[in-house]
Motif scaffolding. Sequence first.
Motif, PDB file in Angstrom:
ATOM      1  N   ASP A 282      11.029  98.267 102.948  1.00  0.00           N
ATOM      2  CA  ASP A 282      12.065  97.233 103.111  1.00  0.00           C
ATOM      3  C   ASP A 282      13.379  97.820 103.650  1.00  0.00           C
TER       4      ASP A 282
ATOM      5  N   HIS B  91      11.720  97.290  94.171  1.00  0.00           N
ATOM      6  CA  HIS B  91      12.955  96.519  94.316  1.00  0.00           C
ATOM      7  C   HIS B  91      12.688  95.027  94.132  1.00  0.00           C
TER       8      HIS B  91
ATOM      9  N   CYS C 136      10.671  91.848  96.537  1.00  0.00           N
ATOM     10  CA  CYS C 136       9.849  92.636  97.458  1.00  0.00           C
ATOM     11  C   CYS C 136       8.850  91.714  98.193  1.00  0.00           C
ATOM     12  N   GLY C 137       8.874  91.772  99.514  1.00  0.00           N
ATOM     13  CA  GLY C 137       7.996  90.924 100.323  1.00  0.00           C
ATOM     14  C   GLY C 137       6.526  91.229 100.103  1.00  0.00           C
TER      15      GLY C 137
HETATM   16 ZN   LIG Z   1       9.424  95.752  99.230  1.00  0.00          ZN
END
Ligand SMILES: [Zn+2]
Length: 215
Positions: free
Chosen positions: A75, A126, A129-130
């Motif tokens: 990210d 984090h 998070c995608g």
């Molecule tokens: Zn992430």
Amino acid sequence: MRLTLLSVLLGLTVMAVPAEEHPSGIPADKAMALLMEGNQRFVAHKETHPDASLERRHELAVGQHPFAVIVGCADSRVPPELVFDSGLGDLFVIREAGNVVDGVVLGSVEYAVELLGVKLIIVLGHESCGAVTAAVNHTREAHITTIVQAIQPALEESKGQAGDPVHNCVVANARLAARQIRESQPVMTKAVSHDGVRVQAAIYDLATGKVNLLN
Ligand SMILES: [Zn+2]
């Protein structure tokens, strides 16, 4: 013998030194203090941007002595060097979407521990998070499926917990990755039990910039 072979494979021109004899083996607690101080400066927006000089660059041309390994997510909002206000040659950074741990990541960690003498490994997950969100949503798209499958055990572990499912899975995923590294045979198990190496899971808060260590 194995170290020598590793150094040949990695094209090292210097002789490999076992971690415990390595001059740069900063103890894990001291490395942790350096990271946390750097993160506090980042949170307060009082960065000093250390180790960014031309002199430092020249100094590093002959070798690296990072004091910590960061296994983080790809990210763009979580660049470890900025988050920990560190500079050239300070951090050995390994990033993959969802901070998942595979053989390449483990090999990279082993390299940092065995050949560079690093004593502290932080797995840095984090919020938002995608990759974790994709896992929570059971996304199946081309190679993203590989990432989602890697996060699946964390999804299972966090299933049914109260609160936000993405946050819960982010936490479980960082903890699982840290455990995978800690329990990886035979290099990391020995490094943790005999050589003072510590593997710590942590979560980065996008809004505050703070890195929170997990139990
Ligand atoms: Zn992430």
